[in-house]
Enzyme design. Structure first.
Site, PDB file in Angstrom:
ATOM      1  N   THR A  40       0.826  -1.215   0.000  1.00  0.00           N
ATOM      2  CA  THR A  40       0.000   0.000   0.000  1.00  0.00           C
ATOM      3  C   THR A  40       0.861   1.267   0.000  1.00  0.00           C
ATOM      4  O   THR A  40       0.459   2.301  -0.537  1.00  0.00           O
ATOM      5  CB  THR A  40      -0.934  -0.028   1.226  1.00  0.00           C
ATOM      6  OG1 THR A  40      -1.657  -1.249   1.173  1.00  0.00           O
ATOM      7  CG2 THR A  40      -1.903   1.120   1.237  1.00  0.00           C
ATOM      8  N   SER A  45      -2.450   8.323  -1.991  1.00  0.00           N
ATOM      9  CA  SER A  45      -2.554   9.724  -2.435  1.00  0.00           C
ATOM     10  C   SER A  45      -1.316  10.549  -2.102  1.00  0.00           C
ATOM     11  O   SER A  45      -1.186  11.685  -2.570  1.00  0.00           O
ATOM     12  CB  SER A  45      -3.767  10.403  -1.800  1.00  0.00           C
ATOM     13  OG  SER A  45      -4.925   9.674  -2.031  1.00  0.00           O
ATOM     14  N   ALA A  46      -0.454  10.003  -1.223  1.00  0.00           N
ATOM     15  CA  ALA A  46       0.811  10.672  -0.868  1.00  0.00           C
ATOM     16  C   ALA A  46       0.599  11.992  -0.126  1.00  0.00           C
ATOM     17  O   ALA A  46       1.380  12.932  -0.263  1.00  0.00           O
ATOM     18  CB  ALA A  46       1.684  10.875  -2.104  1.00  0.00           C
ATOM     19  N   ILE A  47      -0.481  12.060   0.645  1.00  0.00           N
ATOM     20  CA  ILE A  47      -0.786  13.282   1.399  1.00  0.00           C
ATOM     21  C   ILE A  47      -0.350  13.112   2.853  1.00  0.00           C
ATOM     22  O   ILE A  47      -0.615  12.072   3.466  1.00  0.00           O
ATOM     23  CB  ILE A  47      -2.315  13.557   1.386  1.00  0.00           C
ATOM     24  CG1 ILE A  47      -2.885  13.562  -0.037  1.00  0.00           C
ATOM     25  CG2 ILE A  47      -2.651  14.836   2.143  1.00  0.00           C
ATOM     26  CD1 ILE A  47      -2.299  14.564  -0.971  1.00  0.00           C
ATOM     27  N   HIS A  49      -1.575  14.190   5.957  1.00  0.00           N
ATOM     28  CA  HIS A  49      -2.810  14.819   6.439  1.00  0.00           C
ATOM     29  C   HIS A  49      -2.549  15.649   7.691  1.00  0.00           C
ATOM     30  O   HIS A  49      -1.709  15.288   8.529  1.00  0.00           O
ATOM     31  CB  HIS A  49      -3.854  13.740   6.749  1.00  0.00           C
ATOM     32  CG  HIS A  49      -4.360  13.062   5.516  1.00  0.00           C
ATOM     33  ND1 HIS A  49      -5.227  13.670   4.643  1.00  0.00           N
ATOM     34  CD2 HIS A  49      -4.110  11.830   4.994  1.00  0.00           C
ATOM     35  CE1 HIS A  49      -5.500  12.847   3.639  1.00  0.00           C
ATOM     36  NE2 HIS A  49      -4.828  11.726   3.820  1.00  0.00           N
ATOM     37  N   SER A 336      -5.804   4.945   5.680  1.00  0.00           N
ATOM     38  CA  SER A 336      -5.467   6.363   5.741  1.00  0.00           C
ATOM     39  C   SER A 336      -5.947   6.938   7.070  1.00  0.00           C
ATOM     40  O   SER A 336      -7.031   6.572   7.529  1.00  0.00           O
ATOM     41  CB  SER A 336      -6.156   7.109   4.595  1.00  0.00           C
ATOM     42  OG  SER A 336      -5.730   8.446   4.581  1.00  0.00           O
ATOM     43  N   CYS A 398      17.067   9.296 -18.100  1.00  0.00           N
ATOM     44  CA  CYS A 398      15.617   9.516 -18.234  1.00  0.00           C
ATOM     45  C   CYS A 398      15.410  10.970 -18.675  1.00  0.00           C
ATOM     46  O   CYS A 398      15.673  11.897 -17.908  1.00  0.00           O
ATOM     47  CB  CYS A 398      14.920   9.256 -16.903  1.00  0.00           C
ATOM     48  SG  CYS A 398      13.211   9.783 -16.878  1.00  0.00           S
ATOM     49  N   CYS A 440      13.872   5.212 -21.259  1.00  0.00           N
ATOM     50  CA  CYS A 440      14.993   4.905 -20.358  1.00  0.00           C
ATOM     51  C   CYS A 440      14.990   3.467 -19.850  1.00  0.00           C
ATOM     52  O   CYS A 440      15.994   2.984 -19.331  1.00  0.00           O
ATOM     53  CB  CYS A 440      15.008   5.869 -19.177  1.00  0.00           C
ATOM     54  SG  CYS A 440      13.563   5.742 -18.113  1.00  0.00           S
TER      55      CYS A 440
HETATM   56  C1  LIG Z   1      -6.022   4.467  -2.080  1.00  0.00           C
HETATM   57  C2  LIG Z   1      -5.259   4.846  -0.854  1.00  0.00           C
HETATM   58  C3  LIG Z   1      -4.975   6.178  -0.559  1.00  0.00           C
HETATM   59  C4  LIG Z   1      -4.295   6.511   0.590  1.00  0.00           C
HETATM   60  N1  LIG Z   1      -3.917   7.806   0.795  1.00  0.00           N
HETATM   61  C5  LIG Z   1      -3.222   8.142   1.911  1.00  0.00           C
HETATM   62  C6  LIG Z   1      -2.767   9.467   2.111  1.00  0.00           C
HETATM   63  O1  LIG Z   1      -2.873  10.321   1.238  1.00  0.00           O
HETATM   64  N2  LIG Z   1      -2.161   9.764   3.278  1.00  0.00           N
HETATM   65  C7  LIG Z   1      -1.991   8.851   4.262  1.00  0.00           C
HETATM   66  O2  LIG Z   1      -1.514   9.209   5.333  1.00  0.00           O
HETATM   67  N3  LIG Z   1      -2.356   7.552   4.073  1.00  0.00           N
HETATM   68  C8  LIG Z   1      -2.942   7.193   2.915  1.00  0.00           C
HETATM   69  N4  LIG Z   1      -3.289   5.893   2.689  1.00  0.00           N
HETATM   70  C9  LIG Z   1      -2.944   4.908   3.692  1.00  0.00           C
HETATM   71  C10 LIG Z   1      -1.474   4.520   3.632  1.00  0.00           C
HETATM   72  O3  LIG Z   1      -1.052   4.323   2.300  1.00  0.00           O
HETATM   73  C11 LIG Z   1      -1.300   3.233   4.419  1.00  0.00           C
HETATM   74  O4  LIG Z   1      -1.822   3.423   5.702  1.00  0.00           O
HETATM   75  C12 LIG Z   1       0.162   2.831   4.577  1.00  0.00           C
HETATM   76  O5  LIG Z   1       0.825   2.800   3.343  1.00  0.00           O
HETATM   77  C13 LIG Z   1       0.186   1.445   5.212  1.00  0.00           C
HETATM   78  O6  LIG Z   1       1.508   1.072   5.379  1.00  0.00           O
HETATM   79  P1  LIG Z   1       1.832  -0.350   5.985  1.00  0.00           P
HETATM   80  O7  LIG Z   1       3.290  -0.382   6.216  1.00  0.00           O
HETATM   81  O8  LIG Z   1       0.935  -0.619   7.143  1.00  0.00           O
HETATM   82  O9  LIG Z   1       1.365  -1.384   4.864  1.00  0.00           O
HETATM   83  P2  LIG Z   1       2.047  -1.785   3.469  1.00  0.00           P
HETATM   84  O10 LIG Z   1       2.677  -0.653   2.799  1.00  0.00           O
HETATM   85  O11 LIG Z   1       1.034  -2.550   2.708  1.00  0.00           O
HETATM   86  O12 LIG Z   1       3.204  -2.758   3.917  1.00  0.00           O
HETATM   87  C14 LIG Z   1       2.954  -4.070   4.389  1.00  0.00           C
HETATM   88  C15 LIG Z   1       4.076  -4.943   3.885  1.00  0.00           C
HETATM   89  O13 LIG Z   1       3.930  -6.252   4.439  1.00  0.00           O
HETATM   90  C16 LIG Z   1       4.368  -7.176   3.473  1.00  0.00           C
HETATM   91  N5  LIG Z   1       3.824  -8.487   3.807  1.00  0.00           N
HETATM   92  C17 LIG Z   1       2.523  -8.884   3.758  1.00  0.00           C
HETATM   93  N6  LIG Z   1       2.411 -10.170   4.104  1.00  0.00           N
HETATM   94  C18 LIG Z   1       3.671 -10.606   4.406  1.00  0.00           C
HETATM   95  C19 LIG Z   1       4.207 -11.847   4.834  1.00  0.00           C
HETATM   96  N7  LIG Z   1       3.435 -12.913   5.027  1.00  0.00           N
HETATM   97  N8  LIG Z   1       5.544 -11.942   5.047  1.00  0.00           N
HETATM   98  C20 LIG Z   1       6.369 -10.868   4.843  1.00  0.00           C
HETATM   99  N9  LIG Z   1       5.899  -9.669   4.427  1.00  0.00           N
HETATM  100  C21 LIG Z   1       4.577  -9.529   4.221  1.00  0.00           C
HETATM  101  C22 LIG Z   1       3.811  -6.600   2.171  1.00  0.00           C
HETATM  102  O14 LIG Z   1       4.469  -7.122   1.039  1.00  0.00           O
HETATM  103  C23 LIG Z   1       4.037  -5.120   2.375  1.00  0.00           C
HETATM  104  O15 LIG Z   1       5.260  -4.671   1.822  1.00  0.00           O
HETATM  105  C24 LIG Z   1      -3.930   5.512   1.520  1.00  0.00           C
HETATM  106  C25 LIG Z   1      -4.180   4.175   1.208  1.00  0.00           C
HETATM  107  C26 LIG Z   1      -4.795   3.843   0.003  1.00  0.00           C
HETATM  108  C27 LIG Z   1      -4.958   2.421  -0.366  1.00  0.00           C
END
Ligand SMILES: Cc1cc2nc3c(=O)[nH]c(=O)nc-3n(C[C@H](O)[C@H](O)[C@H](O)COP(=O)(O)OP(=O)(O)OC[C@H]3O[C@@H](n4cnc5c(N)ncnc54)[C@H](O)[C@@H]3O)c2cc1C
Length: 485
Positions: A40, A45-47, A49, A336, A398, A440
């Site tokens: 994820t 959205s890369a914001i 907040h 988010s 690039c 590139c």
């Molecule tokens: C459409 C959308 C818009 C968003 N916009 C915003 C925003 O603008 N601002 C904001 O603050 N937040 C936003 N968010 C939320 C934000 O992107 C997420 O909260 C954040 O990226 C979550 O990070 P994470 O590390 O919890 O999860 P992830 O980035 O999903 O990382 C989890 C990792 O665990 C790994 N993994 C899974 N299972 C296993 C396993 N069994 N063994 C080893 N590794 C595993 C995966 O491969 C992954 O790399 C948005 C989310 C979405 C989907």
């Protein structure tokens, strides 16, 4: 035996790895993909907040407001692209005005500085392209934009340089509780640790269920986007949201730190691992975007993408030690504003680990600052000097994004070397522009091959299996015209 194993190399896992690298600890991050920030964290959205959305009193509210401040500092220290642009939530009627007043009240309770409700005239002065049907807006000066994958990789690189360990292509399949810790079973073998932290994003429920009784489940929700060419960069200066609904914050139109415009997302229940975009999803984005910014030119789109939210269908993040399994911690349901909150979540969990008995002796090898060379942002004098010091900076690889060979080679030699085309793109942006790596791509492939000694046919576009080429066409016995017998 490790002190801590973190499962998942998204923004949460990488932020925690970095936070823990302040101390003399044995920390290991296990990531199932071939790079960090592949879930994820690479598609949102890369914001950053401001923090007026979360319900006051929730953990989400606290870590969002704290995270917003920490990200500004971190981006400065680790040289990550970030800009405090401010945001506007635009209202079109009396009902929207009530929502905006409620957000204003929430924000004040959450401690968000500088919030103001502004009327139409001031709104149009601030952002000329906002629909003339708008009547008011919530202005949040502290909101910002960032490169999310860069924030993750900068932290992970510094942590690894400071002594932390990372295993890529390492999928966690089972977890066993032992007398003095855990055995974590993966496709690459078993690892032992005193504490385990689950930061597995959309799979966080699956990882929790490997060791705990089910106490939450993730409903993946996809969100689709348009990225517009840099020709559109002057459309808006700030992040423009509509009023939020039960489905989320709504379709935004915002600048990106790379000079594009991002438009999206929609929201629908989806599958965990499917990043496809759809006609219906993109149509929904278009319909909603033109309501706030009628002049948005979606024909200037250079890319569509989709991200998957890890929605635990509750009002708050799930952060803390398991009630059932001592030493096992969850960072789960991080939808988010998870990106904005991640550095504060990392501090929260590191504090919990400390309270649990983890000793915090300062790590003399801790990397507090880093800087990277970005040729396109240098002035003429800096460019000249940089090319004199290293002639690789004199070759543009690039053309769309003006990325030099020097920057790519630097990325390929950093503590977490990228091994796919998109991983290089996430480190230093070749392929992010209008031609989307058409020009590139082959050159970047050659550079990956040169510095990683991997055969070109084994270098994927992004995740494992996404190969670009299947073999050579012009070897001694195999010409472009066909095989010579
Ligand atoms: C459409 C959308 C818009 C968003 N916009 C915003 C925003 O603008 N601002 C904001 O603050 N937040 C936003 N968010 C939320 C934000 O992107 C997420 O909260 C954040 O990226 C979550 O990070 P994470 O590390 O919890 O999860 P992830 O980035 O999903 O990382 C989890 C990792 O665990 C790994 N993994 C899974 N299972 C296993 C396993 N069994 N063994 C080893 N590794 C595993 C995966 O491969 C992954 O790399 C948005 C989310 C979405 C989907």
């Amino acid at each position: 035996m490790e002190d801590i194993i973190i499962i998942g190399g998204g923004i949460c896992g990488c932020s925690l790895l970095y936070e823990l690298s302040r101390y003399q600890l044995k920390t290991l991050l296990l990531e199932k993909e071939n790079d960090i920030a592949c879930g994820t964290t690479k598609a949102n959205s890369a914001i950053v907040h401001a923090g007026y959305d979360p319900e006051p009193g929730t953990l989400m509210a606290r870590v969002n407001v704290e995270g917003n401040k920490l990200i500004e500092r971190l981006s400065n220290d680790l040289d990550v692209l970030y800009k405090k642009t401010g945001s506007l939530v635009v209202g079109f009627n009396d009902e929207d005005r009530k929502t905006i007043e409620k957000l204003f009240e929430n924000g004040n309770k959450n401690g968000v500085p500088g919030l103001r409700i502004i009327e139409a005239n001031e709104l149009f002065d601030m952002e000329a392209q906002v629909s003339r049907e708008a009547v008011c807006a919530l202005y949040a000066p502290n909101a910002g934009i960032i490169s999310p994958w860069e924030l993750a990789s900068a932290q992970a690189e510094c942590a690894v340089q400071g002594g932390a360990k990372l295993e890529l292509d390492c999928e966690v399949r089972a977890i066993q509780k032992e007398k003095d810790g855990f055995i974590v079973v993966t496709n690459k073998g078993n690892y032992q640790a005193r504490y385990v932290v689950n930061a597995a994003g959309v799979n966080s429920d699956k990882i929790s269920e490997l060791i705990e009784t089910k106490h939450f489940s993730i409903q993946p929700k996809s969100g689709e986007y348009y990225i517009l060419d840099t020709t559109e960069r002057n459309l808006v200066k700030m992040i423009i949201f509509p009023c939020p609904s039960k489905l989320g914050k709504g379709v935004l139109v915002a600048p990106t730190v790379h000079g594009n415009i991002i438009v999206g997302p929609d929201s629908k229940n989806w599958k965990r691992d499917d990043y496809a975009t759809s006609r219906e999803g993109l149509d929904a984005v278009r319909r909603n975007a033109v309501r706030t910014i009628p002049t948005v030119n979606l024909r200037a789109s250079i890319r569509n993408f989709s991200g998957i939210r890890a929605d635990a269908e509750r009002n708050d993040f799930i952060i803390g030690e398991s009630k059932e399994i001592e030493g096992f911690f969850n960072i789960a349901g991080i939808k988010s504003p998870g990106l904005s909150s991640a550095p504060a979540i990392a501090k929260e969990v590191s504090e919990l680990l400390h309270k649990k008995g983890l000793e915090f002796r300062p790590n003399p090898a801790f990397i507090a600052k880093r800087s990277v060379k970005r040729f396109k942002y240098m002035n003429e004098e800096e460019k000249k000097r940089t090319i004199q010091e290293n002639p690789l900076y004199g070759t543009i690889v690039c053309r769309c994004e003006t990325v030099t060979e020097g920057e790519i080679v630097d990325a390929l030699q950093r503590p977490i070397p990228p091994r796919s085309l998109d991983a290089v793109k996430r480190r230093c942006t070749p392929g992010m522009g209008r031609c989307q790596s058409g020009f590139c791509g082959p050159r970047v492939l050659e550079l990956i091959q040169k510095y990683s000694h991997v055969k070109p046919e084994d270098i994927p576009k992004d995740r494992k299996g996404m190969y670009i080429i299947s073999g050579e066409t012009k070897t001694k016995n195999n010409t472009a015209q066909g095989v010579v017998k």
